[in-house]
Design a protein around this motif. Structure first.
Motif, short mmCIF file in Angstrom:
data_model
loop_
_atom_site.label_atom_id
_atom_site.label_comp_id
_atom_site.label_asym_id
_atom_site.label_seq_id
_atom_site.Cartn_x
_atom_site.Cartn_y
_atom_site.Cartn_z
N ASN A 552 0.81 -1.22 0.00
CA ASN A 552 0.00 0.00 0.00
C ASN A 552 0.85 1.27 0.00
O ASN A 552 0.43 2.30 -0.54
N VAL A 553 2.04 1.21 0.59
CA VAL A 553 2.88 2.39 0.68
C VAL A 553 3.44 2.77 -0.70
O VAL A 553 3.79 3.92 -0.95
N PHE A 554 3.49 1.80 -1.61
CA PHE A 554 3.95 2.06 -2.97
C PHE A 554 3.10 3.16 -3.60
O PHE A 554 3.61 4.04 -4.29
N THR A 555 1.80 3.13 -3.34
CA THR A 555 0.89 4.15 -3.88
C THR A 555 1.20 5.52 -3.29
O THR A 555 1.19 6.54 -4.00
N GLN A 556 1.51 5.56 -1.98
CA GLN A 556 1.82 6.82 -1.34
C GLN A 556 3.06 7.48 -1.95
O GLN A 556 3.13 8.69 -2.09
N ILE A 557 4.05 6.67 -2.31
CA ILE A 557 5.31 7.22 -2.83
C ILE A 557 5.20 7.55 -4.31
O ILE A 557 5.60 8.62 -4.76
N THR A 558 4.65 6.61 -5.10
CA THR A 558 4.69 6.76 -6.57
C THR A 558 3.39 7.29 -7.17
O THR A 558 3.40 7.78 -8.30
N GLY A 559 2.28 7.13 -6.46
CA GLY A 559 0.99 7.52 -7.02
C GLY A 559 0.31 6.40 -7.78
O GLY A 559 -0.87 6.50 -8.12
N GLU A 597 23.26 -8.12 -5.15
CA GLU A 597 22.26 -7.17 -4.73
C GLU A 597 22.61 -5.80 -5.29
O GLU A 597 23.74 -5.55 -5.70
N VAL A 598 21.62 -4.91 -5.29
CA VAL A 598 21.82 -3.55 -5.76
C VAL A 598 21.37 -2.59 -4.66
O VAL A 598 20.31 -2.78 -4.07
N TYR A 599 22.19 -1.58 -4.39
CA TYR A 599 21.83 -0.57 -3.40
C TYR A 599 22.31 0.77 -3.94
O TYR A 599 23.51 1.00 -4.03
N LEU A 600 21.38 1.64 -4.32
CA LEU A 600 21.79 2.91 -4.90
C LEU A 600 20.72 3.97 -4.70
O LEU A 600 19.57 3.67 -4.37
N LYS A 601 21.12 5.23 -4.92
CA LYS A 601 20.20 6.36 -4.82
C LYS A 601 19.89 6.85 -6.23
O LYS A 601 20.77 6.92 -7.09
N HIS A 602 18.61 7.18 -6.49
CA HIS A 602 18.27 7.70 -7.81
C HIS A 602 16.94 8.48 -7.76
O HIS A 602 16.22 8.44 -6.76
N ARG A 603 16.66 9.18 -8.84
CA ARG A 603 15.36 9.83 -8.97
C ARG A 603 14.32 8.80 -9.38
O ARG A 603 14.58 7.96 -10.23
N MET A 604 13.13 8.89 -8.79
CA MET A 604 12.04 8.00 -9.18
C MET A 604 10.94 8.85 -9.83
O MET A 604 10.53 9.89 -9.29
N ARG A 605 10.46 8.37 -10.97
CA ARG A 605 9.40 9.08 -11.69
C ARG A 605 8.05 8.61 -11.17
O ARG A 605 7.73 7.42 -11.19
N CYS A 606 7.21 9.55 -10.69
CA CYS A 606 5.89 9.22 -10.16
C CYS A 606 4.83 9.25 -11.27
O CYS A 606 5.10 9.66 -12.40
N LYS A 607 3.63 8.83 -10.92
CA LYS A 607 2.55 8.73 -11.90
C LYS A 607 2.24 10.08 -12.53
O LYS A 607 1.96 10.18 -13.73
#
Length: 818
Positions: A552-559, A597-607
């Motif tokens: 459910n938190v996925f919606t809060q972050i990405t839309g 494994e992958v661990y990195l910082k990046h920009r995430m594109r929201c809806k």
């Protein structure tokens, strides 16, 4: 009358000698019964002593590929495994059941050894046997062994035959790894796959104490358990004296962890020795790292040796002992601290799904991460007052000292970097180099959290111990600043799910007792996804990058709602901005070339097209029900957190690749980074690729006759030109001073004409650029088409360089495709 007289004499005899008669009769019966039972015992002992074959021949020797033929102490054949039946049939011109009873040792030897000499077979020996089969010459290795009991009496003699290139261990029937590894390739493996390795601690002591045949029985028992429990498609081998290896195919690493434990329990339940044994084990995953098979097995063996070194039940190495003694002089309570942190790190490592290798290194790190403090004067180390600037500099130097101590030892070199950076802060304010975020080694970030927690809840010279409640509050307050927020979140949740009575408190937060116990009836853990106002979400993607489940938190972050994910068939790429995708994919591939494994910082594109700044953690996992590999992704939204304000405000939040991964002048990948990334791409894909080498003609003369600034401008602009021409789906690296390498992914059905067109377009575009900039320079291009499953990347490099040399020989300023 005569009869009556006889009866009287017999009655008189019985009366006079009856007692003696009954005594002698009982004595004879006792002797016969004793002889009978002694014979039974001897037969049983003989069977037990011949246990090398009778005890486990059906489990190990009967079904292995190598022929095994054994003779009893009277030199008559008594054991033939399945492979040997065909072997004897070939040797004697057919198989007859009486062969198994009537073949004698001397007759058999004369068949396989023309130079037979009786004294040659008085002891163990090894020789090569050349023979004809199907009109062709062939060769086998022959191992001959005499098995003796504890009194050195011969129990049996046996031969084991193996192909010339595949030596076989005579006790387990496993291939000898040193020779086997040269004939097995990664192409033999079907994925998912992994390596399980076992080592019998103190096998030499068992051999000395109970005889080598008992040690051999134990080794064969482990081999038998491995054969029983491992998947159908498994390759078995033996390394050093007590190390056994299983290369398991079509099985996820988590299943292999379970199999590993089942094998150990089977051995523990079936071994019969007066004292307990201890088996060390390790698991290494195959297929997600760009390593060859030999490297994976070497890594599994290395982990075994490291675990043996750290095992409380085994004898520590002298180096470990000396390190402990060194630290005890500075920290009298060291072992208690190590014990506490080892328990917490082990639990946290399991929760974070660390690999077996990482868990071993983390345990070692618990022991020696502060080894450098032995070089700090006690007056500073135990000072209760605030440090002066000079004293603080001396104190901080312990990370360099610890690094130098660890790097000097082969046993500790793997954790040297983690020792050096375990005081770095997540926001870049730590020491010694001010690293931040994922650039700090993962194990350093873990030990930083656990070590700080244990330090807080125990007394220090300058303060009293914190209560458990306050310690947890401190961790949460500094999540994203001093500590990795994801690790803090998992650690705090872990502490809430256990009830460490060492950390039990009264109503005022005072500790009551020591030790660990299960949580019991303390109730359910409250679901809390916020640590220092940081929000995180978990979701899963499949091998095609499709997002298949979200929380459910996925919606809060990405839309994006769960319905959006299904209807839009959302992919991981949809969450990345177009201008970031090439760099993002390069970084992910580069990380996977070194880690699972992958661990990195990046920009995430929201809806809605807006951006969020996230830390992303991803790890592959295998789902047995669907027989597919998926990836579990955790994103931590730091856009509005204290971390976002703490990091350099002018920082561009687009994905960054560290300086050592990119060439400082041109901005393309260094060759080391290009090689690792390209190998991972090629080895994990079924597609064909085109490798192109671009070289500036007569660059030495140009460099000599022009200013350094002009030369650098040419190189930078040429790199940008190649990057632009190659497109976002290609990989570009710099090789040496004036040469570049490009990896193109080819579409299915791509033929040589298409490849030639790509090379021609690349060469023509570069020449157009040089001509447009009034440059007198020309370039030569060499290219090679890498066919999936046929060529390695190294072979493709060589072929493309051959093509480049051909271009130079043809007068330069041209291209050539092989």
């Amino acid at each position: 009358m005569v009869i009556s007289a006889c009866r009287g004499l017999f009655a008189l005899y019985i009366g006079e000698f009856g007692l003696l008669f009954y005594f002698l009769f009982a004595l004879v019966i006792s002797i016969l019964l004793t002889y009978f039972f002694v014979s039974l015992v001897r037969i049983y002992e003989t069977k037990m002593k011949r246990g090398l074959f009778f005890g486990y021949k059906d489990a190990v020797f009967q079904d292995i590929d190598s022929p095994i033929i054994a003779f009893n102490k009277r030199d008559k054949i008594f054991f033939v495994n399945n492979s040997a039946r065909k072997f004897i049939a070939d040797l004697y011109g057919g198989w007859k059941d009486e062969y198994e009873k009537n073949i004698m040792l001397q007759d058999f030897i004369s068949k396989i050894n023309d130079d037979y000499k009786a004294d040659t077979f008085d002891g163990d020996c090894y020789f090569k046997w050349s023979y004809s089969t199907g009109g062709m010459q062939a060769e086998k290795n022959v191992t001959y062994r005499i098995v003796r009991d504890m009194n050195e009496k011969i129990m049996c003699k046996y031969f084991m035959f193996s192909d010339s290139q595949e030596d076989v261990d005579s006790v387990t029937g496993f291939r000898i790894w040193d020779t086997f590894k040269h004939h097995m390739q990664m192409s033999d493996i079907s994925f998912p796959a992994g390596v399980i390795a076992f080592d019998l601690n103190r096998l030499s002591i068992i051999n000395d104490k109970y005889g080598k045949q008992e040690g051999d029985k134990l080794l064969a028992l482990v081999a038998s358990a491995m054969v029983k429990k491992c998947p159908k498609k498994t390759f078995f081998a033996k390394s050093y004296s007590s190390c056994l290896i299983a290369i398991c195919c079509d099985t996820d690493v988590r299943v292999l962890e379970t199999i590993k434990e089942e094998i150990k329990h089977f051995v523990y339940d079936n071994v019969h020795l007066p004292e307990p044994i201890h088996i060390q084990s390790s698991v290494v995953e195959l297929g997600l790292m760009s390593q060859n098979l030999a490297n994976a097995v070497d890594m599994a063996i290395k982990v075994l040796k490291k675990k043996n070194m750290l095992d409380d039940k085994a004898k520590h190495s002298s180096l470990i002992d000396s390190f402990i003694k060194m630290q005890l002089t500075a920290f009298p309570d060291l072992m208690a601290h190590v014990h506490r942190t080892k328990i917490l790190c082990h639990m946290l490592g399991k929760r974070l799904e660390l690999t077996d290798i990482q868990q071993s290194d983390l345990e070692l790190l618990c022991l020696i991460h502060d080894i450098g403090k032995t070089g700090v004067p006690p007056s500073i180390l135990h000072k209760a007052d605030k440090y002066t600037v000079q004293e603080w500099d001396i104190m901080k130097s312990h990370v360099y000292k610890g690094h130098d101590i660890a790097i000097a030892s082969e046993e500790f070199e793997d954790v040297a970097q983690c020792i050096k950076y375990h005081h770095e802060n997540y926001d870049g304010t730590g020491y010694p180099e001010g690293l931040k975020g994922e650039s700090i080694p993962l194990l350093s970030r873990i030990i930083a959290v656990v070590d700080a927690y244990d330090a807080m809840i125990n007394d220090r010279p300058y303060r009293k111990a914190y209560s458990i409640t306050k310690a947890r509050q401190e961790l949460k307050a500094y999540a994203g600043l001093q500590f990795d927020p994801h690790i803090v979140d998992e650690f705090v949740k872990m502490l809430e799910e256990i009830a460490p009575s060492d950390y039990e408190e009264d109503e005022e937060g005072n500790r009551l007792s020591s030790g660990f116990r299960p949580m019991g009836t303390m109730g359910e853990v409250e679901e809390d996804r916020h640590v220092n106002n940081v929000l995180y979400s978990n979701y899963v993607i499949d091998g095609e990058q499709n997002i298949i489940s979200v929380d459910n938190v996925f919606t809060q972050i990405t839309g994006y709602t769960p319905d959006d994910v299904k209807v839009l068939k959302l992919k991981q790429d949809d969450l990345i901005f177009d201008e970031d995708k090439k760099l993002y994919n390069e970084k992910v591939a580069e990380l996977l070339s070194k880690f699972n494994e992958v661990y990195l910082k990046h920009r995430m594109r929201c809806k809605d097209g807006s951006e969020r700044i996230v830390f992303c953690y991803g790890r592959f996992k295998f789902t047995p029900d669907s027989d597919k590999i998926t990836s579990k992704i955790t994103i931590t939204d730091i856009t509005d957190s204290e971390l976002a304000g703490k990091v350099n405000k002018n920082e561009d939040y687009k994905l960054q690749i560290n300086e050592f991964e990119r060439d400082g002048l041109t901005g393309v990948l260094t060759f080391k980074s290009f090689d690792k990334t390209a190998k991972n791409i090629v080895q994990t894909s079924l597609k064909d690729y085109l490798i192109c080498h671009v070289d500036i003609d007569d660059f030495y003369d140009y460099n000599k006759n022009h200013d350094k600034g002009d030369v650098q401008d040419i190189l930078k602009n040429l790199a940008q030109c190649i990057n632009k021409i190659s497109g976002k789906d290609s990989l570009v690296g710099r090789v040496g001073e004036d040469r570049f390498v490009v990896l193109y992914e080819l579409e299915p059905g791509h033929d040589n004409a298409n490849s030639k067109a790509i090379v021609s377009e690349l060469w023509g575009a570069i020449m157009d650029y040089l001509g447009a900039n009034d440059s007198s320079l020309t370039v030569s291009v060499g290219a090679y088409k890498l066919i999936s499953g046929q060529d390695s990347l190294d072979q493709a490099y060589e072929k493309s360089l051959e093509a480049l040399l051909k271009s130079k020989e043809n007068g330069k300023n041209c291209y050539h495709l092989i």
